[in-house]
Motif scaffolding. Structure first.
Motif, PDB file in Angstrom:
ATOM      1  N   ALA A 185      -4.665   8.458   1.798  1.00 50.96           N
ATOM      2  CA  ALA A 185      -5.972   8.025   1.302  1.00 50.96           C
ATOM      3  C   ALA A 185      -7.121   8.824   1.895  1.00 50.96           C
ATOM      4  O   ALA A 185      -8.077   9.162   1.185  1.00 50.96           O
ATOM      5  CB  ALA A 185      -6.169   6.543   1.604  1.00 50.96           C
ATOM      6  N   VAL A 186      -7.067   9.123   3.202  1.00 50.75           N
ATOM      7  CA  VAL A 186      -8.228   9.726   3.868  1.00 50.75           C
ATOM      8  C   VAL A 186      -7.918  11.058   4.531  1.00 50.75           C
ATOM      9  O   VAL A 186      -8.800  11.650   5.157  1.00 50.75           O
ATOM     10  CB  VAL A 186      -8.831   8.753   4.917  1.00 50.75           C
ATOM     11  CG1 VAL A 186      -9.262   7.459   4.264  1.00 50.75           C
ATOM     12  CG2 VAL A 186      -7.857   8.475   6.065  1.00 50.75           C
ATOM     13  N   ALA A 223      -2.502   5.602   4.922  1.00 50.14           N
ATOM     14  CA  ALA A 223      -3.853   5.983   5.319  1.00 50.14           C
ATOM     15  C   ALA A 223      -4.040   7.493   5.230  1.00 50.14           C
ATOM     16  O   ALA A 223      -5.087   7.975   4.783  1.00 50.14           O
ATOM     17  CB  ALA A 223      -4.137   5.493   6.735  1.00 50.14           C
ATOM     18  N   TRP A 233       0.833  -1.207   0.000  1.00 48.80           N
ATOM     19  CA  TRP A 233       0.000   0.000   0.000  1.00 48.80           C
ATOM     20  C   TRP A 233       0.866   1.255   0.000  1.00 48.80           C
ATOM     21  O   TRP A 233       0.640   2.190  -0.785  1.00 48.80           O
ATOM     22  CB  TRP A 233      -0.930  -0.034   1.216  1.00 48.80           C
ATOM     23  CG  TRP A 233      -2.068   0.941   1.184  1.00 48.80           C
ATOM     24  CD1 TRP A 233      -2.609   1.545   0.087  1.00 48.80           C
ATOM     25  CD2 TRP A 233      -2.816   1.417   2.300  1.00 48.80           C
ATOM     26  NE1 TRP A 233      -3.654   2.367   0.453  1.00 48.80           N
ATOM     27  CE2 TRP A 233      -3.800   2.299   1.804  1.00 48.80           C
ATOM     28  CE3 TRP A 233      -2.762   1.171   3.669  1.00 48.80           C
ATOM     29  CZ2 TRP A 233      -4.712   2.955   2.631  1.00 48.80           C
ATOM     30  CZ3 TRP A 233      -3.679   1.806   4.500  1.00 48.80           C
ATOM     31  CH2 TRP A 233      -4.635   2.689   3.987  1.00 48.80           C
ATOM     32  N   ALA A 286     -10.570   0.560   6.551  1.00 51.02           N
ATOM     33  CA  ALA A 286     -11.515   0.607   5.438  1.00 51.02           C
ATOM     34  C   ALA A 286     -10.822   1.026   4.147  1.00 51.02           C
ATOM     35  O   ALA A 286     -11.073   0.461   3.070  1.00 51.02           O
ATOM     36  CB  ALA A 286     -12.658   1.557   5.768  1.00 51.02           C
ATOM     37  N   ALA A 287      -9.931   2.034   4.236  1.00 51.13           N
ATOM     38  CA  ALA A 287      -9.228   2.512   3.037  1.00 51.13           C
ATOM     39  C   ALA A 287      -8.338   1.429   2.452  1.00 51.13           C
ATOM     40  O   ALA A 287      -8.239   1.275   1.225  1.00 51.13           O
ATOM     41  CB  ALA A 287      -8.410   3.753   3.388  1.00 51.13           C
ATOM     42  N   SER A 288      -7.685   0.657   3.306  1.00 53.03           N
ATOM     43  CA  SER A 288      -6.846  -0.440   2.835  1.00 53.03           C
ATOM     44  C   SER A 288      -7.674  -1.502   2.130  1.00 53.03           C
ATOM     45  O   SER A 288      -7.298  -1.999   1.057  1.00 53.03           O
ATOM     46  CB  SER A 288      -6.102  -1.054   4.021  1.00 53.03           C
ATOM     47  OG  SER A 288      -5.531  -2.291   3.677  1.00 53.03           O
ATOM     48  N   GLY A 343      -9.911   4.835  10.144  1.00 52.21           N
ATOM     49  CA  GLY A 343     -10.069   5.093   8.714  1.00 52.21           C
ATOM     50  C   GLY A 343      -9.169   4.253   7.844  1.00 52.21           C
ATOM     51  O   GLY A 343      -9.493   3.953   6.688  1.00 52.21           O
ATOM     52  N   GLY A 344      -8.000   3.854   8.384  1.00 51.96           N
ATOM     53  CA  GLY A 344      -7.040   3.115   7.583  1.00 51.96           C
ATOM     54  C   GLY A 344      -7.518   1.736   7.184  1.00 51.96           C
ATOM     55  O   GLY A 344      -7.257   1.289   6.062  1.00 51.96           O
ATOM     56  N   VAL A 350     -10.491  -1.175   0.566  1.00 53.66           N
ATOM     57  CA  VAL A 350     -10.925  -0.651  -0.733  1.00 53.66           C
ATOM     58  C   VAL A 350      -9.773  -0.682  -1.731  1.00 53.66           C
ATOM     59  O   VAL A 350      -9.932  -1.088  -2.891  1.00 53.66           O
ATOM     60  CB  VAL A 350     -11.470   0.784  -0.574  1.00 53.66           C
ATOM     61  CG1 VAL A 350     -11.681   1.434  -1.937  1.00 53.66           C
ATOM     62  CG2 VAL A 350     -12.772   0.777   0.218  1.00 53.66           C
ATOM     63  N   PHE A 351      -8.568  -0.258  -1.274  1.00 55.42           N
ATOM     64  CA  PHE A 351      -7.411  -0.256  -2.164  1.00 55.42           C
ATOM     65  C   PHE A 351      -7.137  -1.646  -2.722  1.00 55.42           C
ATOM     66  O   PHE A 351      -6.985  -1.829  -3.941  1.00 55.42           O
ATOM     67  CB  PHE A 351      -6.174   0.261  -1.418  1.00 55.42           C
ATOM     68  CG  PHE A 351      -4.897   0.089  -2.188  1.00 55.42           C
ATOM     69  CD1 PHE A 351      -4.516   1.023  -3.142  1.00 55.42           C
ATOM     70  CD2 PHE A 351      -4.087  -1.018  -1.983  1.00 55.42           C
ATOM     71  CE1 PHE A 351      -3.333   0.852  -3.869  1.00 55.42           C
ATOM     72  CE2 PHE A 351      -2.916  -1.200  -2.703  1.00 55.42           C
ATOM     73  CZ  PHE A 351      -2.544  -0.265  -3.649  1.00 55.42           C
TER      74      PHE A 351
END
Length: 475
Positions: A330-331, A327, A85, A341-343, A338-339, A345-346
């Motif tokens: 991303a956010v 993270a 990531w 969920a963002a991970s 938040g990290g 999705v990535f």
């Protein structure tokens, strides 16, 4: 031993693990078969405790699979996701900036304001492995201020870690981390300094009997040493910064700071004092005031040089900071909430990881809330193999039987030695191994062997047998 709590599963994790995509994943993983599948199945006892997958990139098809879509705890195999990531969203050449700013005008050698040190989460800032002397970079900052003619700072020093949230240790970390007090898992910060460790050097019979390194009186020390002997040590409680010295004798002891931003701010103040600059105000943690003027920017080593810390050496500190930096990209802020969920999705969008087969609760894999399937890790590793930064990513892995990494005692004397390169993982009741290997026929195989159960010693033997099976395989 790293103890974990398996009962704490937050609502966000439960929702992620209940997501779609599992049926589609089974359609892929159940196509494995033939003699290799039979051999692998015979090697794996108690198959309900495993998630196993091996994929030939040359044939673009699975070689064997056991519960390949089952999401279980990955331990440090979680670092594979963090490295990929960060490399993808930040880039291999990314350098973390750490800035020194001022909030007022300089008049007749007096700064009519504060000095600010603002971080971006650089895990290498002030780290002795790179600077040798942790104060090297703060001294360069002090020199920049002195070039402006500053002799007195009328205000104080502001430490700004707000590129990240203020949760300085991961969710559901093992108890023996002491919420970031332990050297193997110190606290996480948007403004790190020297691995966020406060070092205490004992000086029996001299002054207060100890020296802080760096000099940060904002972190209290209670000296309860008896003097004499050689068994002194320093500790702190999980939810406070007070460090207590116990035992007696000389020595130097590191403790992960509960409020790590104090360390960088204290190091800058110490460097200013060494440069002959008087600081009249206090050290405090706050956001950088609007209108602050940049005086000096320190740039870290390139991110690609940090990745071996994650994969070859399984460094929890570097893993957390690279993950939070990704993270933040991303956010907007490096957050544990938040990290994750963002991970997810990535990796779903870029690597095709099915919903419900990946949840990163932290960057290192210390948290018992992390989940992944073997299939998800294989898909992520295939994605990494196809990227422009593929070569340094491969080179960042530990090599079977090589003394320079975490697999120094694994695969020695077998066909996988010197060939298989992978990420290891271990916490209580978890043993994992994921990476790449060349077969005897020259095929490149991506694999993931994940185990959750009591017999971690036996699981290591199973993983060794599976790795050697692939390395010796002839098509």
């Amino acid at each position: 031993m790293k103890f974990i709590n398996r009962t704490a599963v937050p609502a966000a994790l439960a929702l992620a693990l209940a997501g779609g995509g599992v049926l589609a994943a089974r359609a892929v993983t159940q196509t494995a078969g033939g003699p290799l599948q039979a051999q692998a199945s015979a090697m794996v006892p108690n198959q309900s405790e495993w998630s196993v997958f091996a994929w030939s990139m040359d044939r673009n098809q699975p070689l064997f699979a056991i519960n390949a879509d089952k999401a279980i705890i990955p331990a440090s195999n979680n670092k594979v996701y963090s490295a990929i990531w960060a490399l993808d969203v930040l880039g291999p050449d990314y350098r973390f900036p750490t800035d020194l700013l001022i909030t007022g005008a300089v008049q007749n050698g007096v700064l009519r304001g504060d000095v600010v040190i603002r971080g971006s989460g650089d895990p290498a800032f002030g780290y002795y492995e790179y600077d040798k002397d942790p104060l090297t970079s703060p001294r360069a900052m002090a020199a920049g201020l002195k070039r402006l003619g500053v002799r007195v700072v009328e205000g104080g020093v502001i430490a700004d870690p707000y590129i990240h949230d203020r949760q300085n240790f991961g969710p559901d970390w093992p108890r023996d981390t002491g919420n970031g007090a332990a050297r193997y898992a110190p606290t996480v910060s948007g403004l790190p300094f020297n691995r966020n460790m406060l070092w205490v050097r004992m000086t029996p019979g001299q002054g207060q009997g100890y020296i802080r390194e760096p000099d940060v009186p904002e972190i209290p020390i209670v000296n309860g040493s008896r003097g004499g002997g050689a068994n002194a040590y320093a500790v702190r409680q999980p939810h406070q910064d007070t460090i207590r010295i116990r035992g007696g004798g000389r020595g130097r002891f590191g403790v992960g700071a509960f409020e790590p931003a104090y360390l960088a701010g204290g190091a800058v103040r110490q460097a200013l004092r060494e440069a002959g600059i008087e600081v009249r105000g206090p050290l405090r943690i706050a956001q950088t005031p609007q209108g602050s003027v940049l005086v000096h920017r320190h740039l870290s080593i390139p991110l690609v040089q940090m990745v071996p810390q994650l994969n070859r050496h399984s460094d929890n500190f570097f893993a957390e900071h690279l993950w939070k930096a990704a993270a933040a990209k991303a956010v907007g802020q490096g957050t544990y909430a938040g990290g994750g969920a963002a991970s997810a999705v990535f990796f779903h969008d870029k690597a095709g990881v099915p919903w419900g087969e990946l949840w990163q609760a932290d960057g290192s894999g210390l948290s018992a809330q992390n989940r992944t399937s073997a299939q998800a890790l294989v898909r992520a590793l295939i994605y990494a193999h196809k990227q422009p930064w593929s070569q340094p990513f491969h080179e960042s892995m530990a090599i079977a039987g090589d003394p320079g990494g975490t697999m120094r005692r694994m695969f020695v004397g077998g066909p996988a030695q010197g060939n298989l390169h992978a990420k290891t993982g271990y916490i209580n009741d978890v043993r994992t191994l994921s990476g790449y290997v060349k077969t005897a026929s020259g095929e490149t195989v991506v694999f993931s062997f994940l185990y959750n159960g009591r017999n971690t010693s036996g699981a290591r033997g199973v993983q060794t047998n599976l790795g050697n099976l692939l390395a010796g395989y002839t098509r």
